[in-house]
Design a protein around this motif. Structure first.
Motif, PDB file in Angstrom:
ATOM      1  N   PRO A   1       0.815  -1.230   0.000  1.00  0.00           N
ATOM      2  CA  PRO A   1       0.000   0.000   0.000  1.00  0.00           C
ATOM      3  C   PRO A   1       0.846   1.277   0.000  1.00  0.00           C
ATOM      4  O   PRO A   1       0.376   2.334  -0.420  1.00  0.00           O
ATOM      5  N   SER A   2       2.098   1.164   0.478  1.00  0.00           N
ATOM      6  CA  SER A   2       2.950   2.356   0.577  1.00  0.00           C
ATOM      7  C   SER A   2       3.813   2.577  -0.666  1.00  0.00           C
ATOM      8  O   SER A   2       4.642   3.489  -0.673  1.00  0.00           O
ATOM      9  N   PHE A   3       3.594   1.775  -1.708  1.00  0.00           N
ATOM     10  CA  PHE A   3       4.387   1.970  -2.927  1.00  0.00           C
ATOM     11  C   PHE A   3       4.104   3.347  -3.534  1.00  0.00           C
ATOM     12  O   PHE A   3       2.957   3.712  -3.761  1.00  0.00           O
ATOM     13  N   GLY A   4       5.130   4.112  -3.786  1.00  0.00           N
ATOM     14  CA  GLY A   4       4.999   5.430  -4.402  1.00  0.00           C
ATOM     15  C   GLY A   4       4.911   6.564  -3.412  1.00  0.00           C
ATOM     16  O   GLY A   4       4.992   7.741  -3.805  1.00  0.00           O
ATOM     17  N   GLU A   5       4.762   6.244  -2.111  1.00  0.00           N
ATOM     18  CA  GLU A   5       4.659   7.318  -1.116  1.00  0.00           C
ATOM     19  C   GLU A   5       5.932   8.157  -1.045  1.00  0.00           C
ATOM     20  O   GLU A   5       5.881   9.341  -0.715  1.00  0.00           O
TER      21      GLU A   5
END
Length: 426
Positions: A166-170
Protein backbone atom coordinates in the motif's frame (compact mmCIF):
# COMPACT_ATOMS: atom_id res chain seq x y z
CA UNK A 1 36.91 -8.04 -36.97
CA UNK A 2 33.45 -9.20 -38.03
CA UNK A 3 30.71 -6.54 -38.16
CA UNK A 4 28.00 -8.62 -36.49
CA UNK A 5 26.36 -6.32 -33.94
CA UNK A 6 23.13 -4.42 -34.46
CA UNK A 7 21.64 -1.65 -32.30
CA UNK A 8 19.81 -4.31 -30.31
CA UNK A 9 23.04 -6.15 -29.47
CA UNK A 10 24.82 -2.93 -28.45
CA UNK A 11 21.88 -1.90 -26.26
CA UNK A 12 21.83 -5.26 -24.51
CA UNK A 13 25.59 -5.06 -23.93
CA UNK A 14 25.24 -1.66 -22.28
CA UNK A 15 22.12 -2.58 -20.30
CA UNK A 16 23.58 -5.90 -19.19
CA UNK A 17 26.74 -4.26 -17.89
CA UNK A 18 24.93 -1.44 -16.11
CA UNK A 19 22.40 -3.81 -14.50
CA UNK A 20 25.18 -5.90 -13.01
CA UNK A 21 25.65 -7.08 -9.46
CA UNK A 22 25.95 -3.52 -8.11
CA UNK A 23 22.24 -2.85 -7.71
CA UNK A 24 21.89 -5.89 -5.44
CA UNK A 25 24.20 -4.37 -2.82
CA UNK A 26 24.55 -0.62 -3.36
CA UNK A 27 20.82 0.10 -3.02
CA UNK A 28 20.90 -0.91 0.65
CA UNK A 29 23.73 1.41 1.70
CA UNK A 30 22.35 4.23 -0.45
CA UNK A 31 18.89 3.81 1.08
CA UNK A 32 20.36 4.13 4.54
CA UNK A 33 21.98 7.42 3.52
CA UNK A 34 19.33 9.05 1.30
CA UNK A 35 16.21 7.76 3.06
CA UNK A 36 13.01 8.47 1.15
CA UNK A 37 15.10 10.43 -1.32
CA UNK A 38 16.70 7.22 -2.62
CA UNK A 39 14.84 7.47 -5.92
CA UNK A 40 16.11 11.05 -6.32
CA UNK A 41 19.66 9.80 -5.70
CA UNK A 42 19.25 7.34 -8.56
CA UNK A 43 17.83 10.07 -10.80
CA UNK A 44 20.67 12.47 -9.97
CA UNK A 45 23.27 9.73 -10.53
CA UNK A 46 21.68 8.90 -13.89
CA UNK A 47 21.94 12.54 -14.92
CA UNK A 48 25.63 12.65 -13.96
CA UNK A 49 26.42 9.38 -15.75
CA UNK A 50 24.52 10.48 -18.86
CA UNK A 51 26.67 13.59 -19.23
CA UNK A 52 29.85 11.52 -19.52
CA UNK A 53 28.01 8.98 -21.70
CA UNK A 54 27.33 11.72 -24.26
CA UNK A 55 31.06 12.52 -24.39
CA UNK A 56 31.79 8.86 -25.12
CA UNK A 57 29.14 8.84 -27.83
CA UNK A 58 30.69 11.85 -29.62
CA UNK A 59 34.25 10.51 -29.44
CA UNK A 60 33.23 6.98 -30.48
CA UNK A 61 31.74 8.28 -33.72
CA UNK A 62 34.73 10.52 -34.40
CA UNK A 63 37.27 7.72 -33.84
CA UNK A 64 35.47 4.46 -34.73
CA UNK A 65 38.25 2.08 -33.72
CA UNK A 66 38.29 -0.54 -30.98
CA UNK A 67 40.12 0.63 -27.88
CA UNK A 68 37.84 3.28 -26.43
CA UNK A 69 39.63 5.74 -24.18
CA UNK A 70 43.06 4.63 -25.41
CA UNK A 71 42.25 5.34 -29.07
CA UNK A 72 40.66 8.70 -28.32
CA UNK A 73 43.66 9.99 -26.39
CA UNK A 74 46.13 8.59 -28.92
CA UNK A 75 44.40 10.62 -31.64
CA UNK A 76 43.68 13.76 -29.59
CA UNK A 77 47.09 13.99 -27.89
CA UNK A 78 49.59 12.25 -30.20
CA UNK A 79 52.36 14.31 -28.59
CA UNK A 80 51.64 12.66 -25.21
CA UNK A 81 51.72 8.88 -25.83
CA UNK A 82 51.99 8.22 -22.10
CA UNK A 83 48.50 9.63 -21.54
CA UNK A 84 46.92 7.15 -23.96
CA UNK A 85 48.92 4.27 -22.47
CA UNK A 86 47.89 5.33 -18.96
CA UNK A 87 44.19 5.57 -19.71
CA UNK A 88 44.11 2.33 -21.70
CA UNK A 89 45.97 0.48 -18.95
CA UNK A 90 43.64 1.86 -16.28
CA UNK A 91 40.64 0.52 -18.18
CA UNK A 92 42.35 -2.87 -18.57
CA UNK A 93 42.87 -2.91 -14.79
CA UNK A 94 39.24 -1.88 -14.21
CA UNK A 95 38.08 -4.60 -16.59
CA UNK A 96 39.93 -7.62 -15.27
CA UNK A 97 39.54 -6.60 -11.61
CA UNK A 98 35.78 -6.26 -12.17
CA UNK A 99 35.72 -9.71 -13.79
CA UNK A 100 37.55 -11.22 -10.81
CA UNK A 101 35.55 -9.61 -8.01
CA UNK A 102 32.20 -10.33 -9.67
CA UNK A 103 33.24 -13.92 -10.48
CA UNK A 104 33.88 -14.38 -6.76
CA UNK A 105 30.47 -12.83 -6.01
CA UNK A 106 28.98 -15.38 -8.43
CA UNK A 107 30.47 -18.22 -6.37
CA UNK A 108 28.85 -16.71 -3.26
CA UNK A 109 25.39 -16.76 -4.85
CA UNK A 110 26.01 -20.31 -6.07
CA UNK A 111 26.46 -21.47 -2.47
CA UNK A 112 22.72 -20.93 -1.99
CA UNK A 113 22.12 -23.94 -4.23
CA UNK A 114 25.12 -26.23 -3.76
CA UNK A 115 28.56 -26.10 -2.21
CA UNK A 116 31.65 -25.70 -4.36
CA UNK A 117 35.05 -24.15 -3.55
CA UNK A 118 34.98 -20.40 -4.20
CA UNK A 119 38.28 -20.34 -6.08
CA UNK A 120 37.31 -23.26 -8.33
CA UNK A 121 33.86 -21.82 -9.12
CA UNK A 122 35.28 -18.41 -10.07
CA UNK A 123 38.07 -20.02 -12.11
CA UNK A 124 35.63 -22.18 -14.07
CA UNK A 125 33.39 -19.18 -14.77
CA UNK A 126 36.34 -17.16 -16.07
CA UNK A 127 37.44 -20.11 -18.21
CA UNK A 128 33.99 -20.69 -19.73
CA UNK A 129 33.54 -17.04 -20.63
CA UNK A 130 37.04 -16.83 -22.09
CA UNK A 131 36.03 -19.67 -24.42
CA UNK A 132 32.80 -17.88 -25.38
CA UNK A 133 34.77 -14.68 -25.97
CA UNK A 134 37.12 -16.51 -28.35
CA UNK A 135 34.25 -18.38 -30.01
CA UNK A 136 32.86 -15.18 -31.53
CA UNK A 137 31.22 -11.85 -30.84
CA UNK A 138 27.90 -12.98 -32.28
CA UNK A 139 27.78 -15.99 -29.98
CA UNK A 140 28.86 -13.87 -27.03
CA UNK A 141 26.20 -11.28 -27.79
CA UNK A 142 23.37 -13.82 -27.76
CA UNK A 143 24.54 -15.19 -24.41
CA UNK A 144 24.52 -11.59 -23.16
CA UNK A 145 21.00 -10.98 -24.53
CA UNK A 146 19.61 -14.00 -22.67
CA UNK A 147 21.41 -13.15 -19.42
CA UNK A 148 20.32 -9.49 -19.59
CA UNK A 149 16.68 -10.46 -20.06
CA UNK A 150 16.96 -12.68 -16.97
CA UNK A 151 18.53 -9.76 -15.05
CA UNK A 152 15.63 -7.51 -16.03
CA UNK A 153 13.15 -10.24 -15.01
CA UNK A 154 14.67 -10.39 -11.53
CA UNK A 155 14.31 -6.66 -11.00
CA UNK A 156 10.75 -6.72 -12.33
CA UNK A 157 9.85 -9.50 -9.87
CA UNK A 158 11.10 -7.29 -7.04
CA UNK A 159 9.14 -4.32 -8.40
CA UNK A 160 6.02 -6.47 -8.75
CA UNK A 161 6.23 -7.41 -5.06
CA UNK A 162 6.81 -3.78 -4.09
CA UNK A 163 3.84 -2.52 -6.14
CA UNK A 164 1.55 -4.73 -4.06
CA UNK A 165 2.49 -2.78 -0.93
CA UNK A 166 0.00 0.00 0.00
CA UNK A 167 2.95 2.36 0.58
CA UNK A 168 4.39 1.97 -2.93
CA UNK A 169 5.00 5.43 -4.40
CA UNK A 170 4.66 7.32 -1.12
CA UNK A 171 8.34 8.25 -1.29
CA UNK A 172 7.57 10.41 -4.32
CA UNK A 173 5.68 12.92 -2.18
CA UNK A 174 7.41 12.30 1.15
CA UNK A 175 10.90 13.60 0.45
CA UNK A 176 12.91 16.75 1.12
CA UNK A 177 15.91 17.87 -0.91
CA UNK A 178 18.87 17.35 1.42
CA UNK A 179 22.62 16.81 1.19
CA UNK A 180 22.07 13.12 1.93
CA UNK A 181 20.50 12.76 -1.52
CA UNK A 182 23.73 13.97 -3.10
CA UNK A 183 25.73 11.58 -0.90
CA UNK A 184 23.43 8.76 -1.99
CA UNK A 185 23.93 9.73 -5.62
CA UNK A 186 27.71 9.62 -5.15
CA UNK A 187 27.30 6.02 -4.03
CA UNK A 188 24.79 4.75 -6.59
CA UNK A 189 26.47 6.34 -9.61
CA UNK A 190 28.75 3.30 -9.62
CA UNK A 191 25.66 1.20 -10.42
CA UNK A 192 25.54 3.03 -13.77
CA UNK A 193 29.08 2.11 -14.84
CA UNK A 194 29.22 -0.09 -17.92
CA UNK A 195 27.93 2.14 -20.70
CA UNK A 196 31.56 2.98 -21.58
CA UNK A 197 32.20 -0.66 -22.52
CA UNK A 198 29.97 -0.38 -25.60
CA UNK A 199 32.55 1.76 -27.42
CA UNK A 200 34.99 -1.17 -27.45
CA UNK A 201 32.65 -2.97 -29.85
CA UNK A 202 32.74 -0.21 -32.46
CA UNK A 203 34.60 -2.26 -35.10
CA UNK A 204 32.14 -5.13 -34.65
CA UNK A 205 29.10 -2.89 -35.04
CA UNK A 206 27.31 -2.83 -38.40
CA UNK A 207 26.63 0.93 -38.37
CA UNK A 208 28.56 2.40 -35.41
CA UNK A 209 28.09 6.06 -36.32
CA UNK A 210 24.32 5.63 -35.84
CA UNK A 211 24.00 2.73 -33.43
CA UNK A 212 26.68 3.46 -30.82
CA UNK A 213 25.20 6.75 -29.53
CA UNK A 214 21.72 5.22 -29.58
CA UNK A 215 22.92 2.09 -27.79
CA UNK A 216 24.58 4.11 -25.02
CA UNK A 217 21.60 6.41 -24.51
CA UNK A 218 18.92 3.67 -24.66
CA UNK A 219 20.81 1.42 -22.23
CA UNK A 220 21.04 4.29 -19.74
CA UNK A 221 17.34 5.14 -20.12
CA UNK A 222 16.25 1.53 -19.62
CA UNK A 223 18.54 1.11 -16.61
CA UNK A 224 17.38 4.37 -15.04
CA UNK A 225 13.70 3.44 -15.39
CA UNK A 226 14.34 0.06 -13.75
CA UNK A 227 16.46 1.59 -10.97
CA UNK A 228 13.76 4.15 -10.14
CA UNK A 229 11.09 1.43 -9.91
CA UNK A 230 13.37 -0.78 -7.80
CA UNK A 231 14.17 2.10 -5.41
CA UNK A 232 10.47 2.88 -4.95
CA UNK A 233 9.73 -0.81 -4.35
CA UNK A 234 12.56 -1.01 -1.79
CA UNK A 235 11.19 1.99 0.11
CA UNK A 236 7.72 0.43 0.07
CA UNK A 237 8.95 -2.90 1.45
CA UNK A 238 11.32 -1.60 4.13
CA UNK A 239 12.47 1.44 6.05
CA UNK A 240 15.67 3.33 5.17
CA UNK A 241 17.17 1.96 8.41
CA UNK A 242 16.45 -1.63 7.32
CA UNK A 243 17.97 -0.94 3.93
CA UNK A 244 21.12 0.51 5.44
CA UNK A 245 21.70 -2.54 7.65
CA UNK A 246 21.20 -5.12 4.90
CA UNK A 247 23.97 -6.59 2.75
CA UNK A 248 21.45 -8.27 0.44
CA UNK A 249 18.46 -5.90 0.52
CA UNK A 250 16.53 -7.30 -2.43
CA UNK A 251 16.53 -10.77 -0.89
CA UNK A 252 15.93 -9.56 2.68
CA UNK A 253 13.00 -7.34 1.72
CA UNK A 254 11.22 -10.21 -0.04
CA UNK A 255 11.65 -12.85 2.68
CA UNK A 256 7.96 -12.49 3.63
CA UNK A 257 6.81 -12.95 0.03
CA UNK A 258 6.09 -16.31 -1.58
CA UNK A 259 8.74 -18.91 -0.72
CA UNK A 260 9.94 -19.10 -4.31
CA UNK A 261 10.80 -15.39 -4.54
CA UNK A 262 14.06 -15.21 -2.51
CA UNK A 263 15.40 -18.32 -4.24
CA UNK A 264 14.38 -16.98 -7.65
CA UNK A 265 16.17 -13.69 -6.96
CA UNK A 266 19.23 -15.62 -5.79
CA UNK A 267 19.19 -17.65 -9.01
CA UNK A 268 18.76 -14.55 -11.13
CA UNK A 269 21.68 -12.92 -9.30
CA UNK A 270 23.81 -15.76 -10.73
CA UNK A 271 22.98 -14.63 -14.25
CA UNK A 272 23.47 -10.98 -13.31
CA UNK A 273 26.96 -11.53 -11.94
CA UNK A 274 27.89 -13.92 -14.75
CA UNK A 275 26.80 -11.38 -17.36
CA UNK A 276 28.99 -8.69 -15.79
CA UNK A 277 31.97 -11.06 -15.94
CA UNK A 278 31.31 -11.88 -19.60
CA UNK A 279 31.01 -8.28 -20.77
CA UNK A 280 34.02 -7.15 -18.72
CA UNK A 281 36.17 -9.84 -20.31
CA UNK A 282 34.94 -9.06 -23.83
CA UNK A 283 35.55 -5.31 -23.62
CA UNK A 284 38.93 -5.66 -21.87
CA UNK A 285 40.23 -8.09 -24.48
CA UNK A 286 39.39 -5.50 -27.16
CA UNK A 287 41.39 -2.79 -25.35
CA UNK A 288 44.41 -5.10 -25.12
CA UNK A 289 44.03 -5.95 -28.82
CA UNK A 290 43.85 -2.27 -29.77
CA UNK A 291 46.90 -1.29 -27.72
CA UNK A 292 48.91 -4.15 -29.23
CA UNK A 293 47.78 -3.24 -32.75
CA UNK A 294 49.01 0.30 -32.12
CA UNK A 295 52.32 -1.19 -30.84
CA UNK A 296 51.93 -0.01 -27.25
CA UNK A 297 51.70 -3.62 -26.05
CA UNK A 298 53.53 -6.72 -27.39
CA UNK A 299 52.40 -7.64 -30.92
CA UNK A 300 51.31 -11.12 -29.84
CA UNK A 301 48.18 -9.59 -28.33
CA UNK A 302 47.13 -8.13 -31.69
CA UNK A 303 46.44 -11.57 -33.16
CA UNK A 304 42.95 -12.45 -34.35
CA UNK A 305 41.52 -15.94 -34.58
CA UNK A 306 41.71 -17.00 -38.27
CA UNK A 307 38.21 -18.49 -38.20
CA UNK A 308 36.39 -16.27 -35.72
CA UNK A 309 38.12 -12.89 -36.13
CA UNK A 310 38.22 -12.51 -32.35
CA UNK A 311 41.24 -11.27 -30.33
CA UNK A 312 42.00 -14.68 -28.84
CA UNK A 313 45.38 -13.77 -27.35
CA UNK A 314 43.84 -10.70 -25.71
CA UNK A 315 41.06 -12.90 -24.32
CA UNK A 316 43.62 -15.29 -22.83
CA UNK A 317 45.54 -12.33 -21.37
CA UNK A 318 42.38 -11.14 -19.59
CA UNK A 319 41.81 -14.64 -18.24
CA UNK A 320 45.36 -14.85 -16.87
CA UNK A 321 45.15 -11.38 -15.27
CA UNK A 322 41.74 -12.09 -13.71
CA UNK A 323 42.91 -15.51 -12.50
CA UNK A 324 46.01 -13.96 -10.90
CA UNK A 325 43.76 -11.69 -8.83
CA UNK A 326 41.56 -14.55 -7.54
CA UNK A 327 43.68 -15.26 -4.43
CA UNK A 328 42.83 -11.73 -3.21
CA UNK A 329 39.34 -13.02 -2.55
CA UNK A 330 37.76 -10.14 -4.44
CA UNK A 331 38.45 -7.76 -1.59
CA UNK A 332 36.29 -4.65 -1.53
CA UNK A 333 39.25 -2.30 -1.96
CA UNK A 334 40.09 -3.92 -5.33
CA UNK A 335 36.52 -3.42 -6.55
CA UNK A 336 36.60 0.20 -5.37
CA UNK A 337 39.96 0.74 -7.06
CA UNK A 338 38.33 -0.39 -10.30
CA UNK A 339 35.73 2.37 -9.86
CA UNK A 340 38.50 4.83 -8.99
CA UNK A 341 40.32 4.00 -12.25
CA UNK A 342 37.07 4.44 -14.19
CA UNK A 343 36.43 7.86 -12.65
CA UNK A 344 39.94 8.99 -13.62
CA UNK A 345 39.23 7.85 -17.18
CA UNK A 346 35.89 9.70 -17.18
CA UNK A 347 37.61 12.91 -16.08
CA UNK A 348 40.25 12.62 -18.81
CA UNK A 349 37.69 11.80 -21.51
CA UNK A 350 35.51 14.81 -20.72
CA UNK A 351 38.52 17.14 -20.64
CA UNK A 352 39.73 15.68 -23.94
CA UNK A 353 36.41 16.39 -25.63
CA UNK A 354 36.50 19.99 -24.41
CA UNK A 355 40.04 20.33 -25.77
CA UNK A 356 39.02 18.84 -29.12
CA UNK A 357 36.15 21.29 -29.54
CA UNK A 358 38.69 24.13 -29.51
CA UNK A 359 41.52 22.50 -31.47
CA UNK A 360 39.44 20.72 -34.13
CA UNK A 361 36.07 22.49 -34.31
CA UNK A 362 35.46 21.51 -37.95
CA UNK A 363 36.28 17.81 -37.59
CA UNK A 364 33.38 15.57 -38.64
CA UNK A 365 31.17 14.59 -35.72
CA UNK A 366 28.41 12.10 -36.66
CA UNK A 367 27.09 12.64 -33.12
CA UNK A 368 27.65 15.86 -31.19
CA UNK A 369 26.98 16.59 -27.53
CA UNK A 370 24.36 19.39 -27.45
CA UNK A 371 24.50 22.74 -25.61
CA UNK A 372 27.57 24.87 -26.17
CA UNK A 373 28.64 28.38 -25.30
CA UNK A 374 30.64 29.31 -28.36
CA UNK A 375 33.10 26.42 -28.72
CA UNK A 376 32.79 25.47 -25.05
CA UNK A 377 30.60 22.33 -24.60
CA UNK A 378 28.68 22.88 -21.39
CA UNK A 379 27.67 19.28 -20.64
CA UNK A 380 31.27 17.92 -20.69
CA UNK A 381 32.29 20.79 -18.39
CA UNK A 382 29.64 19.69 -15.88
CA UNK A 383 30.60 16.05 -16.39
CA UNK A 384 34.25 16.86 -15.67
CA UNK A 385 33.27 18.64 -12.45
CA UNK A 386 31.19 15.67 -11.30
CA UNK A 387 33.85 13.10 -12.24
CA UNK A 388 36.63 14.97 -10.42
CA UNK A 389 34.41 15.55 -7.38
CA UNK A 390 33.59 11.84 -7.11
CA UNK A 391 37.30 11.02 -6.91
CA UNK A 392 37.20 12.35 -3.33
CA UNK A 393 34.58 9.82 -2.14
CA UNK A 394 36.89 6.79 -1.85
CA UNK A 395 38.49 5.35 1.32
CA UNK A 396 42.22 5.83 1.90
CA UNK A 397 43.11 2.22 0.99
CA UNK A 398 41.72 2.77 -2.51
CA UNK A 399 44.03 5.72 -3.09
CA UNK A 400 47.02 3.66 -1.96
CA UNK A 401 46.15 0.83 -4.34
CA UNK A 402 45.12 3.22 -7.12
CA UNK A 403 48.36 5.17 -7.06
CA UNK A 404 50.24 1.89 -6.81
CA UNK A 405 48.59 0.82 -10.07
CA UNK A 406 49.48 4.18 -11.63
CA UNK A 407 53.10 3.67 -10.61
CA UNK A 408 53.17 0.16 -12.07
CA UNK A 409 51.71 1.43 -15.37
CA UNK A 410 54.36 4.16 -15.50
CA UNK A 411 57.16 1.65 -14.99
CA UNK A 412 55.65 -0.66 -17.61
CA UNK A 413 55.44 2.24 -20.07
CA UNK A 414 59.11 3.08 -19.57
CA UNK A 415 60.14 -0.56 -20.03
CA UNK A 416 58.10 -0.98 -23.22
CA UNK A 417 59.32 2.35 -24.58
CA UNK A 418 62.95 1.41 -23.91
CA UNK A 419 62.43 -1.96 -25.54
CA UNK A 420 60.85 -0.30 -28.57
CA UNK A 421 63.77 2.16 -28.87
CA UNK A 422 66.33 -0.67 -28.70
CA UNK A 423 64.53 -2.66 -31.40
CA UNK A 424 64.26 0.33 -33.73
CA UNK A 425 67.97 1.14 -33.37
CA UNK A 426 69.05 -2.34 -34.42
Amino acid sequence: MKKSLSLMHLTFYGTGMILGAGIYSVIGKAGGIAGNGLWLSFLLAALCASMTALSYAELATMFPKTGGEYIYLKNIFPQWPYLAMLCGSLMIFAGFSTATTVAIAFSGYLHQFFQMPQFLTALLLLGVFTSINILGIKESSWVNVVFTLIEILGLLIFVWIGVQSPSFGEALSNVKWEGTIVSGAALVIFAYFGFENIVNLVEESKTPEKDLPKGIIISLLVSTALYLLVSLAALALGTPEELGLSNAPLSDLTKNAATWVPKALGGIALFSTANTVLISMISTSRIIFSMAREKDLPAVFAKLSPRRDTPWTGAIAVFVLAMALLPSGGIEVVASASSFATMIAFSIINLSLIHLRFTAPKKNRPFKVPLSLGRLPLIPVLATTVSVALLFFFPRAVYVLGFGVLGFISILYLILRSSKSLNSSK
